[in-house]
Design a protein around this motif. Structure first.
Motif, short mmCIF file in Angstrom:
data_model
loop_
_atom_site.label_atom_id
_atom_site.label_comp_id
_atom_site.label_asym_id
_atom_site.label_seq_id
_atom_site.Cartn_x
_atom_site.Cartn_y
_atom_site.Cartn_z
N MET A 99 -47.00 85.49 -53.13
CA MET A 99 -46.55 84.84 -51.91
C MET A 99 -47.50 85.13 -50.75
SD MET A 99 -44.22 83.00 -50.65
CE MET A 99 -43.34 82.61 -49.21
N LEU A 100 -47.94 86.37 -50.63
CA LEU A 100 -48.85 86.75 -49.56
C LEU A 100 -50.20 86.04 -49.70
CD1 LEU A 100 -48.93 88.56 -47.09
CD2 LEU A 100 -49.84 90.38 -48.52
N LYS A 101 -50.60 85.85 -50.95
CA LYS A 101 -51.87 85.17 -51.21
C LYS A 101 -51.79 83.71 -50.76
CE LYS A 101 -55.23 84.76 -54.92
NZ LYS A 101 -55.49 84.97 -56.33
N LYS A 102 -50.65 83.06 -50.99
CA LYS A 102 -50.46 81.67 -50.57
C LYS A 102 -50.48 81.54 -49.04
CE LYS A 102 -47.81 80.10 -54.53
NZ LYS A 102 -46.53 79.58 -55.02
N LEU A 103 -49.84 82.49 -48.36
CA LEU A 103 -49.85 82.47 -46.89
C LEU A 103 -51.26 82.67 -46.34
CD1 LEU A 103 -46.63 84.44 -45.90
CD2 LEU A 103 -47.13 82.04 -45.47
N LYS A 104 -52.03 83.55 -47.00
CA LYS A 104 -53.40 83.80 -46.56
C LYS A 104 -54.23 82.51 -46.67
CE LYS A 104 -55.63 87.45 -48.24
NZ LYS A 104 -56.55 88.28 -49.03
N PHE A 105 -54.11 81.80 -47.78
CA PHE A 105 -54.84 80.55 -47.95
C PHE A 105 -54.36 79.48 -46.96
CE2 PHE A 105 -56.00 82.05 -52.30
CZ PHE A 105 -57.37 81.95 -52.12
N TYR A 106 -53.06 79.49 -46.70
CA TYR A 106 -52.49 78.53 -45.74
C TYR A 106 -53.11 78.73 -44.36
CZ TYR A 106 -49.03 76.33 -42.70
OH TYR A 106 -48.43 75.57 -41.75
N PHE A 107 -53.16 79.98 -43.90
CA PHE A 107 -53.70 80.26 -42.57
C PHE A 107 -55.22 80.10 -42.52
CE2 PHE A 107 -49.60 82.41 -41.94
CZ PHE A 107 -49.21 81.74 -40.78
N ILE A 108 -55.90 80.32 -43.63
CA ILE A 108 -57.35 80.11 -43.68
C ILE A 108 -57.67 78.63 -43.43
CG2 ILE A 108 -59.35 80.07 -45.24
CD1 ILE A 108 -58.36 82.73 -46.39
N GLY A 109 -56.82 77.75 -43.89
CA GLY A 109 -57.02 76.32 -43.65
C GLY A 109 -56.44 75.85 -42.33
N LEU A 110 -55.30 76.42 -41.92
CA LEU A 110 -54.61 75.99 -40.71
C LEU A 110 -55.40 76.29 -39.44
CD1 LEU A 110 -51.98 74.83 -39.47
CD2 LEU A 110 -51.22 77.21 -39.25
N VAL A 111 -55.89 77.49 -39.30
CA VAL A 111 -56.57 77.90 -38.06
C VAL A 111 -57.84 77.06 -37.81
CG1 VAL A 111 -57.71 79.82 -36.89
CG2 VAL A 111 -55.53 80.19 -38.06
N PRO A 112 -58.76 76.94 -38.76
CA PRO A 112 -59.93 76.10 -38.49
C PRO A 112 -59.55 74.63 -38.25
CG PRO A 112 -60.33 77.46 -40.42
CD PRO A 112 -58.90 77.62 -40.05
N GLY A 113 -58.54 74.17 -38.97
CA GLY A 113 -58.10 72.78 -38.78
C GLY A 113 -57.58 72.55 -37.37
N LEU A 114 -56.78 73.48 -36.86
CA LEU A 114 -56.28 73.35 -35.48
C LEU A 114 -57.41 73.40 -34.46
CD1 LEU A 114 -53.06 75.57 -35.56
CD2 LEU A 114 -53.19 73.09 -35.33
N LEU A 115 -58.37 74.28 -34.69
CA LEU A 115 -59.51 74.36 -33.76
C LEU A 115 -60.32 73.06 -33.76
CD1 LEU A 115 -60.73 78.01 -34.42
CD2 LEU A 115 -59.60 77.12 -32.37
N ILE A 116 -60.55 72.49 -34.92
CA ILE A 116 -61.30 71.24 -35.01
C ILE A 116 -60.56 70.12 -34.30
CG2 ILE A 116 -62.09 69.45 -36.61
CD1 ILE A 116 -62.77 71.76 -38.58
N VAL A 117 -59.27 69.99 -34.56
CA VAL A 117 -58.48 68.95 -33.91
C VAL A 117 -58.46 69.17 -32.40
CG1 VAL A 117 -56.11 68.07 -33.64
CG2 VAL A 117 -57.06 68.42 -35.91
N PHE A 118 -58.30 70.40 -31.95
CA PHE A 118 -58.28 70.70 -30.52
C PHE A 118 -59.59 70.26 -29.85
CE2 PHE A 118 -59.42 73.64 -27.10
CZ PHE A 118 -58.41 73.34 -26.20
N PHE A 119 -60.74 70.60 -30.44
CA PHE A 119 -62.01 70.26 -29.83
C PHE A 119 -62.28 68.75 -29.86
CE2 PHE A 119 -62.95 74.81 -30.57
CZ PHE A 119 -63.20 75.13 -29.24
N ILE A 120 -61.87 68.07 -30.91
CA ILE A 120 -62.07 66.62 -30.99
C ILE A 120 -61.22 65.92 -29.93
CG2 ILE A 120 -61.62 64.58 -32.40
CD1 ILE A 120 -62.52 66.23 -34.82
N LEU A 121 -59.95 66.29 -29.83
CA LEU A 121 -59.08 65.65 -28.84
C LEU A 121 -59.47 66.02 -27.42
CD1 LEU A 121 -55.56 65.90 -30.51
CD2 LEU A 121 -57.05 63.91 -30.34
N ASN A 122 -59.94 67.23 -27.23
CA ASN A 122 -60.34 67.67 -25.90
C ASN A 122 -61.56 66.89 -25.40
OD1 ASN A 122 -59.96 69.23 -23.62
ND2 ASN A 122 -61.29 70.87 -24.36
N GLN A 123 -62.49 66.55 -26.29
CA GLN A 123 -63.68 65.80 -25.90
C GLN A 123 -63.34 64.37 -25.53
OE1 GLN A 123 -66.35 66.22 -29.20
NE2 GLN A 123 -67.27 68.08 -28.40
N LYS A 124 -62.34 63.80 -26.15
CA LYS A 124 -61.97 62.41 -25.87
C LYS A 124 -61.15 62.28 -24.60
CE LYS A 124 -62.12 60.73 -30.59
NZ LYS A 124 -61.42 60.00 -31.61
N GLY A 125 -60.74 63.38 -24.01
CA GLY A 125 -59.97 63.34 -22.78
C GLY A 125 -58.53 62.88 -22.99
#
Length: 123
Positions: free
Chosen positions: A1-27
């Motif tokens: 279970m812990l291993k699944k959460l680790k993989f989940y957060f490894i994908g979630l955090v970079p994904g949120l950062l990418i979406v944040f920067f893309i939307l932030n640039q478009k105003g």
């Protein structure tokens, strides 16, 4: 279970950062609250003013730019005293600033225009 959460957060955090920067640039902005939606819609309309509104703007030394950039953009809609269900043009009462309001603006928001009818300086 812990291993699944680790993989989940490894994908979630970079994904949120990418979406944040893309939307932030478009105003883009997320305005889901009723106050933010009404103000955002109002700012896209052509502004018309009644004669009494223009006189009050002159008396209070309020420019059209200040009206748009500060009073409307940073104001708070008083939904209790507004008539958002009016057809064809809902009527709103806007208070500026949000805390300790000193200016009260009445306007109606039609399909193409926003007609400003009264401006009152509060004590």
């Amino acid at each position: 279970m812990l291993k699944k959460l680790k993989f989940y957060f490894i994908g979630l955090v970079p994904g949120l950062l990418i979406v944040f920067f893309i939307l932030n640039q478009k105003g883009t902005s997320c305005s889901y609250f009723p106050n933010d939606r009404v103000i955002a819609e109002t700012l896209t309309k052509d502004f018309t003013y009644t004669d009494s509104f223009k006189k009050e703007m002159e008396l209070n030394k309020i420019s059209e730019q200040f009206l748009k950039d500060s009073i409307i953009a940073k104001g708070e809609i008083d939904f209790d005293r507004s008539k958002p269900q009016n057809e064809p043009c809902p009527e709103y009462l806007l208070l500026y600033p949000k805390n300790n309001p000193r200016i009260e603006v009445n306007y109606s928001k039609c399909k193409e225009t926003a007609e400003f009818t009264s401006l009152k300086k509060l004590k």
